[in-house]
Design an enzyme around this catalytic site. Structure first.
Site, mmCIF file in Angstrom:
data_model
loop_
_atom_site.group_PDB
_atom_site.id
_atom_site.type_symbol
_atom_site.label_atom_id
_atom_site.label_comp_id
_atom_site.label_asym_id
_atom_site.label_seq_id
_atom_site.Cartn_x
_atom_site.Cartn_y
_atom_site.Cartn_z
ATOM 1 N N GLY A 81 -30.836 31.115 21.396
ATOM 2 C CA GLY A 81 -31.881 31.992 20.754
ATOM 3 C C GLY A 81 -32.851 31.104 20.012
ATOM 4 N N GLN A 82 -32.305 29.888 19.701
ATOM 5 C CA GLN A 82 -33.152 29.317 18.784
ATOM 6 C C GLN A 82 -34.339 28.440 19.634
ATOM 7 O OE1 GLN A 82 -30.765 28.086 20.689
ATOM 8 N NE2 GLN A 82 -30.096 26.072 20.449
ATOM 9 N N GLY A 83 -34.305 28.758 20.737
ATOM 10 C CA GLY A 83 -35.581 28.249 21.666
ATOM 11 C C GLY A 83 -35.418 26.907 22.155
ATOM 12 N N SER A 91 -28.243 22.282 13.156
ATOM 13 C CA SER A 91 -29.536 21.969 13.318
ATOM 14 C C SER A 91 -29.670 20.606 13.932
ATOM 15 C CB SER A 91 -30.291 22.014 12.111
ATOM 16 O OG SER A 91 -30.047 23.308 11.451
ATOM 17 N N ARG A 92 -28.711 20.028 15.031
ATOM 18 C CA ARG A 92 -28.927 18.722 15.274
ATOM 19 C C ARG A 92 -29.752 18.547 16.604
ATOM 20 N NH1 ARG A 92 -25.656 17.394 19.357
ATOM 21 N NH2 ARG A 92 -25.814 15.110 19.069
ATOM 22 N N ALA A 136 -40.227 15.223 15.112
ATOM 23 C CA ALA A 136 -39.507 16.747 14.709
ATOM 24 C C ALA A 136 -38.186 16.456 14.289
ATOM 25 C CB ALA A 136 -39.616 17.419 16.162
ATOM 26 N N LYS A 137 -37.539 17.729 13.448
ATOM 27 C CA LYS A 137 -36.371 17.482 13.346
ATOM 28 C C LYS A 137 -35.733 19.054 13.158
ATOM 29 C CE LYS A 137 -37.341 17.377 8.395
ATOM 30 N NZ LYS A 137 -37.004 16.338 7.032
ATOM 31 N N GLY A 196 -32.781 25.176 12.196
ATOM 32 C CA GLY A 196 -32.328 26.183 12.103
ATOM 33 C C GLY A 196 -31.367 26.874 11.041
ATOM 34 N N GLU A 197 -31.015 26.034 10.139
ATOM 35 C CA GLU A 197 -30.345 26.497 8.988
ATOM 36 C C GLU A 197 -30.991 26.423 7.669
ATOM 37 O OE1 GLU A 197 -25.920 24.523 9.940
ATOM 38 O OE2 GLU A 197 -27.791 23.141 10.286
#
Lengths: 290, 758, 159
Positions: free
Chosen positions: B483-485, B524-525, B704-705, B708-709
């Site tokens: 779901g995070q894409g 979020s890695r 980018a990084k 998500g959290e």
């Protein structure tokens, strides 16, 4: 869930006749939403379900009579009640209560009779109908009888209905200008079972002189309960802040409140004090829901 | 056209709105049996007997399996990423209510479920322990007789064979001299904060479908970590990894619930025992017995000098890990070292304890423990500012950790937009302008909170980029789109390198036979690690295309047609180019005694929130009237998807702040359903503003990084700080329920609300 | 043990008949036909992931016994793009990015169809109330409100 028999009587009389008062595993099912929850949780395992879906259509009728009284067939869905323009006109408090009752899909399926017969004290319609002075017409093998909604409940998930009786119709007397409100207070998310439900109906003279108040508390109590001492204080009184405070205090003292995950008993006592005044004020202002 | 910064719809968008997207939950195969699980009713006990005779005799029941049956095919049936402590089905002991004890297999799930109801077990009950602090005391009941670290992580090895303890990890960090600094401090502040037990509840519960072959196994599973699943299943079975094929379609939500292994070992064991396909699909209720988020007790103490500078901070953190370690020890360590918060403090002491108790296991949940810590240190920091009579924003500015300064681990901060996030929140909150404080029963206030997190390190990601003879591109990756894409982000990164449209790229995710190893879709890695791997793989493919162009005689620098290249090379449309990429960031392991490391993380995540609230002083109800969420996003690949992640993360944390709590009676969860465990719904969402600050992560793919959290960090303390601002009372435990607020208000008025009698 | 019974109904425009057990719910019936857009999630009618239309009225498939659809018309999310064209609601959900994991999305899409059929131009508050029985753990709620409003606009333009 394990298999069971499914029978679909074609008439109300046949449905009543198919009930078996001796066998708790035989139950009638109207919309079935509450019953399905109990079955899935394993707290109710039926051997036979009597579906009321095929009974005569007039048991789903919703009629506002010439004098403004309301008759609701037990098989009317909550959505039908919500969407009835006659109900919206004569009983806006019912329409507004339905807006936050469970969700659209449950309302599309659940029926008024089932909502009253289930006996769960957290539901919204029982306290509202009790405050509105409604009666249910109940039919059993011995014939028809009437029960006031405010005395329909015997305890937690217990009603005065015999195991072979079914609610056929709900009768709500005309408001005739009376004020009414139902407020529910949730203590976690917005869509939750209430910590407290409070329904009021009263007539008003002049600005805020209260006549014939009916106050009903639910959710925080074991069953739908009239607040008679608070009613006595409001009766023929001017609803100013002093009187409302006294009525709130009386209400908080006269009923046994139950603590649970929604709040402790002492917290619910505070809520009852506060919400009693808010409900009266809402009703006076012509608003019926939060 | 650059593919970076394009808000294209998700690659799989169409399949999601038509209901055709694939989830393990929906899968069934011919001959499949469904497993239903019989679970422990006691929190701590020795298994004396299991009576499943009636179940075995029921028509339609294929088999009933217990822990002893599992032991026959898997001699050492204990799994876990950090410790090998969790039995596939309980053996000898049960350690929490809801632990899996036996499984019934049937073609008809209803029959399996009915059969489970007939099983019973006898236990010799042992005294349980539920509280994370009590479990560390000398006379506490002991949950595990002996610690069994998995050996995967070097810093857990010293725990092997330890007995008579519930402490599964005692992480420590020492910097400077805290005792001396406290002695010299002008002010010393000390507080204790607690968080409640909550859980992820993705709408798709855990599901695994194991299909045995001849000496091989295919496992369709709702996992965020297919590579780890393959390794762990191979280890349990004593098989080479190439005989285990793990496939993961889309996940119906993850949030950390589906990392490492959960129901996979059970599905595999059952399938191998009955030699038929077996599906284990949990119900929503069973999620409450599977994996949760750590409740935390955090004692925090700060020394402050005459100018308000924080000179010393001591952090004692107790993580309630429940009955099995899962990834908890890594939470205690990796997150533990951020416990002092994003502040520039010379003298720091951290003790962070992962603690076994007789509660359901706790693991990773969106933030890996960081939100619990931020709750404490940002409440604490706010209290200090209030006590000193300083503006909370100004106070933070004075103490904030800026790029170029050393973190508590000694690592020099870089590309961490802590100050930028703080400034932006203050701006969006219009902080310099006073707010209407309210009159009558409604009082208003505002507050902020900021936090940061290190990435999990050192970890590896690999990717393959295939270019076919028609020029079409496929990425093979074991990063899972939950779901995070990630599919869309990876497509955009590869497309940027290959100079094509991202929409034309296909992403094959979650297939251990096709895609290279990846440590996992967690922490979020992925954008950073897998993003770098995909970029390298795409560059490799591009370089090979250039080489092919030279090979077929095209002059360097020519704009060639890819189809033409292949035709020239093979004489027809044939062949393909395979680009390979693998990424491992540099890392320096921390000193085991002091926690000092020159390079403790490849990047930092920074996020914060600002909240305005209204408090109903008669009922304690809190209404959030504005929630500002800001995160440092590095270079944003897809702004629309990224923003949804920010607002979604903030709303999830709002639930953990105001409405969600697992209720327990002894060890029994009493609200294991959506009827009584209330996640935020439509009417709980406040007016929100969500923003990603575009920055640059120097070592990230095109800057980018991960994000998500980040939006979960600041929400809880921002709300508690706002409540304090509004009505002058401090809540130190989550969730902040109306009753707790009213009780605090009434206590402050000297008119406390009575406690219920039991 | 009770008997199976044969029920007849229309499923996404086609007549069907099938022998079922009386305790099957509507989601199980649909899975029998390979339709998996309606999924059981919370199992209590609270999350809306199992939304199905019966005689054009939305119900929670997980709380609806399959035996009750005898003689009725069932519509699932799979019917909305009949002929290969997405409905305006589906287009709007994509355009606004109104989902993340997508597990709850079919339920939201169907409920939005119902809402717009009843109220072609809903306010934000009406949208929130109508959809309050659908949960999204990824919490794409702000984007869903945008999508419903865009869908309303697209539907108006299509008329």
């Amino acid at each position: 869930m394990i298999p069971f028999d499914w029978v679909e009587p074609r008439s109300f009389a046949e449905a009543v006749a198919s009930l078996d008062p001796e066998d708790p595993t035989v139950r009638p099912v109207a919309g079935g939403t509450a019953l399905m929850l109990m079955m899935k949780a394993g707290v109710f395992t039926p051997t036979r379900l009597i579906s009321l879906a095929q009974i005569e259509p007039h048991y789903s009728a919703i009629t506002v009579e010439k004098n403004g009284a309301l008759r609701i067939g037990a098989m009317a869905t909550l959505s039908a009640l919500e969407q009835s323009s006659a109900v919206a006109e004569h009983f806006p408090v019912i329409t507004e209560t339905l807006l936050t009752l469970s969700n659209v899909r449950v309302r599309n399926v659940a029926c008024v009779g089932g909502a009253l017969a289930h006996g769960d004290p957290h539901m919204d319609l029982p306290p509202l109908f009790a405050a509105l002075g409604a009666k249910v017409l109940v039919r059993g093998p011995a014939g028809v009888r009437e029960i006031d909604v405010d005395s329909l409940y015997a305890g937690y998930y217990e009603t005065m209905l015999a195991k072979d009786e079914l609610i056929a119709e709900v009768f709500v007397p005309a408001l005739n200008g009376a004020k009414s409100a139902y407020m529910k207070c949730t203590s976690r998310s917005a869509d939750d079972w209430p910590a407290l439900g409070l329904a009021v109906r009263f007539e008003v003279e002049g600005h805020a002189h209260i006549r014939n108040p009916r106050l009903v508390v639910s959710a925080a109590t074991e069953k739908v309960t009239r607040l008679t001492q608070a009613e006595d204080i409001l009766k023929n009184a001017e609803a100013d802040s002093v009187v409302l405070k006294r009525a709130g205090e009386a209400a908080a003292e006269e009923v046994t409140l139950l603590g649970d995950a929604h709040g402790s008993a002492s917290y619910k006592r505070e809520l009852l004090r506060v919400y009693l005044a808010r409900a009266i004020r809402h009703a006076l202002a012509g608003k019926s829901a939060q | 056209m650059s593919q970076m910064g394009r808000s294209i719809p998700r690659l799989e968008a169409r399949s999601k709105v038509t209901g055709r997207a694939e989830y393990v939950h929906n899968m069934r195969v011919p001959g499949m049996l469904t497993a239903k699980i019989f679970r422990s009713t006691v929190a701590h006990g020795r298994i004396l007997s299991i009576d499943a005779e009636e179940a075995r005799g029921m028509e339609g029941v294929y088999a009933v399996v217990t822990g002893e049956d599992v032991r026959k095919i898997i001699p050492n049936p204990y799994f876990g990423p950090a410790f090998h402590d969790q039995p596939i089905l309980a053996l000898d002991k049960v350690r929490y209510v809801g632990e899996a004890v036996a499984a019934v297999l049937a073609s008809d799930p209803h029959i399996a479920e009915a059969a489970v109801q007939t099983i019973s077990a006898e236990y010799e009950e042992l005294e349980p322990v539920f509280d994370e602090v009590e479990a560390t005391l000398p006379n506490s009941p002991i949950v595990h007789d002996e610690l069994k670290p998995a050996g995967t992580f070097a810093d857990l090895k010293h725990l092997a064979g330890r007995k008579n303890t519930n402490i599964a990890l005692d992480y420590q960090l020492r910097r400077g001299d805290v005792d001396k600094a406290f002695a010299a401090a002008v002010h010393v502040f000390e507080h204790e904060f607690r968080t409640q037990h909550v859980l992820h509840v993705p709408l798709e519960s855990h599901a695994s479908l194991a299909i045995p072959g001849e000496g091989t196994l295919t496992l369709h599973t709702s996992s965020q970590t297919p590579s780890f699943v393959r390794m762990e299943i191979a280890r349990l079975l004593g098989w080479p990894e190439n005989r285990v094929h793990v496939k993961v379609p889309f996940l119906g939500g993850g949030y950390g619930a589906k990392v490492y292994v959960k129901v996979e070992p059970l599905a595999v064991a059952l399938a191998l025992i009955v030699r038929r396909p077996v599906k284990v699909a949990l119900t929503m209720e069973e999620q409450f017995y599977t994996i949760t988020k750590h409740p935390v007790t955090f004692r925090i103490k700060s020394g402050v000098d005459k100018d308000g500078r924080i000179t010393a901070r001591k952090c004692d953190v107790y993580w309630n890990g429940g009955a099995y370690a899962d990834i908890g020890p890594r939470v205690a360590q990796k997150t533990g070292f951020t416990a002092p918060g994003p502040y520039d403090i010379d003298n720091v002491s951290i003790d962070s304890y992962e603690v076994y108790t007789n509660r359901p296991p706790a693991g990773a949940l969106r933030g890996f423990g960081v939100p619990q810590l931020v709750w404490a240190y940002e409440s604490h920091t706010d209290l200090i500012a209030r006590e000193l009579g300083l503006d909370p924003v100004e106070y933070r500015r004075k103490n904030i950790l800026r790029d170029g300064r050393p973190h508590a681990t000694g690592t020099i901060m870089k590309d961490a937009g802590i100050d930028a996030v703080l400034d932006r929140i203050a701006e969006r909150m219009n902080w310099s302008v006073a707010i209407d404080r309210g009159t009558g029963r409604i009082k208003r206030g505002r507050g902020i909170g900021i936090g940061f997190k290190a990435s999990i390190s050192p970890t590896t990601s690999g990717a393959i980029v295939n270019v076919s003879a028609d020029g079409s591109v496929v990425i093979f990756t074991n990063t899972i789109d939950m779901g995070q894409g990630s599919d869309t982000a990876m497509a955009q990164l590869a497309a940027e390198v290959l100079n094509i449209d991202a929409e034309k790229v296909k992403v094959v995710h979650g297939d251990t036979d096709a895609a290279p190893y990846d440590m996992g879709t967690l922490g979020s890695r992925s954008t950073f690690h897998m993003g770098n791997a995909v970029k390298l793989a795409a560059e490799d493919a591009r370089d090979k295309l250039v080489a092919l162009a030279a090979e077929v005689g095209l002059p360097a620098g020519t704009n060639y047609d890819v189809q033409e290249l292949f035709r020239k090379r093979y004489g027809m449309r044939a062949g393909n180019i395979v680009g390979v990429g693998s990424y491992v960031p540099s890392y320096t392991p921390p000193d085991p005694k002091t926690g000092q490391s020159a390079n403790v993380t490849p990047f930092w995540m920074v996020g914060g929130a600002g909240a305005e609230v209204e408090v109903d002083t008669e009922t304690g109800h809190v209404r959030v009237t504005k929630l500002v969420n800001v995160a440092d996003g590095g270079k944003i690949i897809n702004p629309k998807i990224a923003r949804t992640q920010i607002s979604g993360g903030a709303i999830m944390q709002l639930g953990f702040t105001l409405t969600e709590r697992m209720e327990f009676d002894g060890g029994q969860v009493t609200n294991a359903s959506f009827a009584d465990y209330k996640i935020p719904g439509f009417r709980d969402v406040p007016p929100m503003e969500s923003e990603l600050i575009a920055a640059n992560q120097e070592n990230g793919p095109f800057g980018a990084k991960g994000i998500g959290e980040s939006a979960t960090f600041g929400v809880s303390p921002a709300i508690a700080n706002a409540i304090h601002d509004a009505v002058g009372v401090r809540l130190t435990s989550l969730p902040i329920k109306a009753e707790a607020v009213l009780r605090a208000l009434r206590a402050a008025q000297g008119n406390p609300l009575a406690e219920d009698e039991e | 043990m009770s008997e199976t019974r044969t029920i007849r109904f229309t499923l996404n425009g086609r007549s069907e008949s099938v022998a079922i057990q009386p305790h099957w719910n509507l989601v199980e019936l649909l899975h029998h036909f390979g339709l998996t857009g309606a999924r059981e999630s919370c199992g209590q009618g609270l999350c809306g992931v199992c939304t199905v239309l019966v005689d054009d009225v939305a119900v929670s498939g997980c709380l609806y016994l399959a035996v009750r659809v005898d003689g009725k018309k069932i519509t699932t999310v799979e019917h909305l793009d009949e002929g290969g064209t997405l409905s305006p609601v589906q287009q709007a959900f994509i355009e606004c990015g109104a989902f993340q994991c997508g597990f709850c999305t079919p339920g939201f899409v169907l409920m939005t169809h119902q809402l717009l059929a009843r109220n072609p131009d809903p306010s934000d508050d009406e949208i929130r109330h109508y959809l309050s029985g659908n949960l999204c753990r990824c919490a794409a709620y702000p984007e869903i409100v945008e999508a419903v409003k865009l869908a309303a606009k697209l539907q108006k333009q299509a008329r």
